[in-house]
Design a protein around this motif. Structure first.
Motif, PDB file in Angstrom:
ATOM      1  N   GLN A   1       0.818  -1.208   0.000  1.00 13.75           N
ATOM      2  CA  GLN A   1       0.000   0.000   0.000  1.00 13.75           C
ATOM      3  C   GLN A   1       0.855   1.263   0.000  1.00 13.75           C
TER       4      GLN A   1
ATOM      5  N   HIS B   1      -7.130   2.346  -7.309  1.00 14.69           N
ATOM      6  CA  HIS B   1      -8.225   3.177  -6.798  1.00 14.69           C
ATOM      7  C   HIS B   1      -7.837   3.798  -5.467  1.00 14.69           C
TER       8      HIS B   1
ATOM      9  N   TYR C   1      -9.459   5.052  -2.314  1.00 14.83           N
ATOM     10  CA  TYR C   1     -10.773   4.930  -1.680  1.00 14.83           C
ATOM     11  C   TYR C   1     -11.210   6.213  -0.974  1.00 14.83           C
ATOM     12  N   GLU C   2     -10.238   6.940  -0.415  1.00 16.95           N
ATOM     13  CA  GLU C   2     -10.583   8.136   0.354  1.00 16.95           C
ATOM     14  C   GLU C   2     -11.147   9.252  -0.524  1.00 16.95           C
TER      15      GLU C   2
ATOM     16  N   GLY D   1     -12.150   8.546  -3.959  1.00 14.96           N
ATOM     17  CA  GLY D   1     -12.996   7.961  -4.990  1.00 14.96           C
ATOM     18  C   GLY D   1     -12.405   8.039  -6.385  1.00 14.96           C
TER      19      GLY D   1
ATOM     20  N   THR E   1      -9.600   7.171  -9.505  1.00 17.49           N
ATOM     21  CA  THR E   1      -8.761   6.097 -10.030  1.00 17.49           C
ATOM     22  C   THR E   1      -7.534   6.728 -10.669  1.00 17.49           C
TER      23      THR E   1
END
Length: 279
Positions: free
Chosen positions: A66, A138, A140-141, A143, A145
């Motif tokens: 990550q 992606h 996530y925080e 939204g 890409t």
């Protein structure tokens, strides 16, 4: 866009074929080999030869996949919210880009070095499969890409400390850098020490390869270590004659550049002791 080696990096034919094949296939190049055989330097030389910027991600035992994408600093955002800081209204202020994001966002094609991938947890390579395959991920925080503007040339190095997953290996072009033979090593030395005397070089390399082939040696000296040793020999103005060892003096001159643990030093000392008849 072909890599043929550089003036400062001796690349064997099979290595240049591997680099160019990986570029053509748009696959990561997985490079294995003994420590000190120039795996990390290869990525830098490929970048220099092709005129591309390089982004280096050096892996540690604690590195998570990550981190190569991005890291979200939730703690700082919570602290700022308690202080009434307006920055909290935009989550992007708390997202730090990783090396893959840097490579994907670059306005020009880059070389991305993922160095010593085998140092990380066994799941680390698998956790990057999709991102390296699709060249996107992606966030996530926010939204969004993130997609690669230009597919980077990915070079991944491994010291073979642990096996890599089959699914990861399938997606790579593989090359093992064999330890240089004497003639290749002479070419490498000529790049670093172009004025070295042939007699000294021959004597030093003969001794170096004899040491590497000794049974029971815990750590074989590498290419980088023989270059350090030669640098010291030249600094001390030693000759081929100075390198000669008698049976009672088994340790090579300035052996600290070649032998890196007490077990190997003791082995040479025992050989000298036995040569003296055990007295």
């Amino acid at each position: 866009m072909k890599f043929t080696g550089t003036e400062s990096y001796v690349a064997t034919e099979d290595l240049t074929v591997a680099v160019n094949a990986a570029v053509t296939l748009e696959r990561p190049l997985l490079v294995k080999g003994e420590p000190g055989t120039g795996k990390t330097e290869l990525a830098r030389q490929v970048a220099g030869a092709l005129g591309l910027p390089i982004i280096e991600w050096h892996i540690k035992s604690t590195t998570k996949a990550q981190q190569g994408l991005y890291e979200y600093d939730a703690v700082s955002r919570l602290r700022d919210s308690q202080l009434g800081d307006e920055r909290v209204n935009d989550v992007r202020n708390y997202i730090r880009r990783g090396k893959l994001w840097e490579a994907f966002a670059s306005e020009a094609r880059t070389v991305l070095l993922i160095d010593e991938v085998d140092k990380a947890d066994i799941e680390f390579p698998n956790d990057l499969l999709q991102e390296l395959d699709r060249m996107e991920f992606h966030v996530y925080e926010t939204g969004e890409t993130v997609r690669a503007r230009h597919r980077p040339i990915v070079i991944i190095t491994s010291n073979n400390e642990k096996e890599l997953p089959d699914a990861f290996l399938r997606r790579c072009f593989f090359h093992y850098i064999r330890f240089p033979d004497t003639e290749t090593m002479k070419r490498i030395v000529a790049v670093h020490f172009p004025g070295i005397k042939e007699s000294l070089l021959t004597a030093a390399l003969t001794q170096f390869y004899e040491i590497r082939e000794m049974a029971g040696l815990k750590k074989k000296p590498s290419t980088s270590e023989v270059l350090d040793w030669l640098k010291l020999l030249l600094a001390e103005d030693l000759t081929a004659e100075d390198l000669k060892r008698s049976g009672t003096d088994a340790l090579p001159k300035l052996h600290g550049a070649l032998l890196k643990n007490e077990q190997d030093v003791h082995m040479f000392e025992r050989l000298a002791f036995m040569a003296r008849g055990g007295r």
